[in-house]
Motif scaffolding. Sequence first.
Motif, PDB file in Angstrom:
ATOM      1  N   GLU A   4      43.233  46.585  44.135  1.00 34.89           N
ATOM      2  CA  GLU A   4      43.680  47.532  43.104  1.00 34.89           C
ATOM      3  C   GLU A   4      44.666  48.548  43.680  1.00 34.89           C
ATOM      4  O   GLU A   4      45.682  48.867  43.051  1.00 34.89           O
ATOM      5  N   ASN A  53      45.641  46.208  35.201  1.00 38.88           N
ATOM      6  CA  ASN A  53      44.725  46.528  34.102  1.00 38.88           C
ATOM      7  C   ASN A  53      43.570  45.537  34.041  1.00 38.88           C
ATOM      8  O   ASN A  53      42.430  45.927  33.775  1.00 38.88           O
ATOM      9  N   ALA A  54      43.839  44.267  34.292  1.00 31.60           N
ATOM     10  CA  ALA A  54      42.782  43.253  34.294  1.00 31.60           C
ATOM     11  C   ALA A  54      41.777  43.508  35.415  1.00 31.60           C
ATOM     12  O   ALA A  54      40.568  43.360  35.213  1.00 31.60           O
ATOM     13  N   SER A  55      42.262  43.922  36.588  1.00 33.41           N
ATOM     14  CA  SER A  55      41.351  44.173  37.698  1.00 33.41           C
ATOM     15  C   SER A  55      40.507  45.421  37.464  1.00 33.41           C
ATOM     16  O   SER A  55      39.377  45.508  37.936  1.00 33.41           O
ATOM     17  N   ARG A  56      41.020  46.382  36.718  1.00 34.23           N
ATOM     18  CA  ARG A  56      40.261  47.600  36.426  1.00 34.23           C
ATOM     19  C   ARG A  56      39.157  47.343  35.414  1.00 34.23           C
ATOM     20  O   ARG A  56      38.152  48.044  35.387  1.00 34.23           O
ATOM     21  N   LYS A  57      39.349  46.361  34.538  1.00 33.71           N
ATOM     22  CA  LYS A  57      38.353  46.062  33.500  1.00 33.71           C
ATOM     23  C   LYS A  57      37.147  45.327  34.055  1.00 33.71           C
ATOM     24  O   LYS A  57      36.107  45.310  33.438  1.00 33.71           O
ATOM     25  N   LYS A  58      37.290  44.722  35.235  1.00 29.01           N
ATOM     26  CA  LYS A  58      36.175  43.947  35.813  1.00 29.01           C
ATOM     27  C   LYS A  58      35.077  44.805  36.328  1.00 29.01           C
ATOM     28  O   LYS A  58      35.015  45.868  36.569  1.00 29.01           O
TER      29      LYS A  58
END
Length: 58
Positions: A4, A53-58
């Motif tokens: 991230e 953004n995809a990595s933050r949602k995990k």
Amino acid sequence: MNHEELLGRRSEILKRHIGNLVNKNNQHGLSEQETIFLKDMVKEFHRNKYELNASRKK
């Protein structure tokens, strides 16, 4: 440095380079090669933001 943080740093670098090219375009214009490079950097910036953004949602 985790994934991230790496994506965040990459975004900062891309924004800086895009800004420099936009300023150059406004002042002197860009060559055809520079125009293609700018478009590719904008695409890479959007891809990077999507991945961040995809990595933050995990």
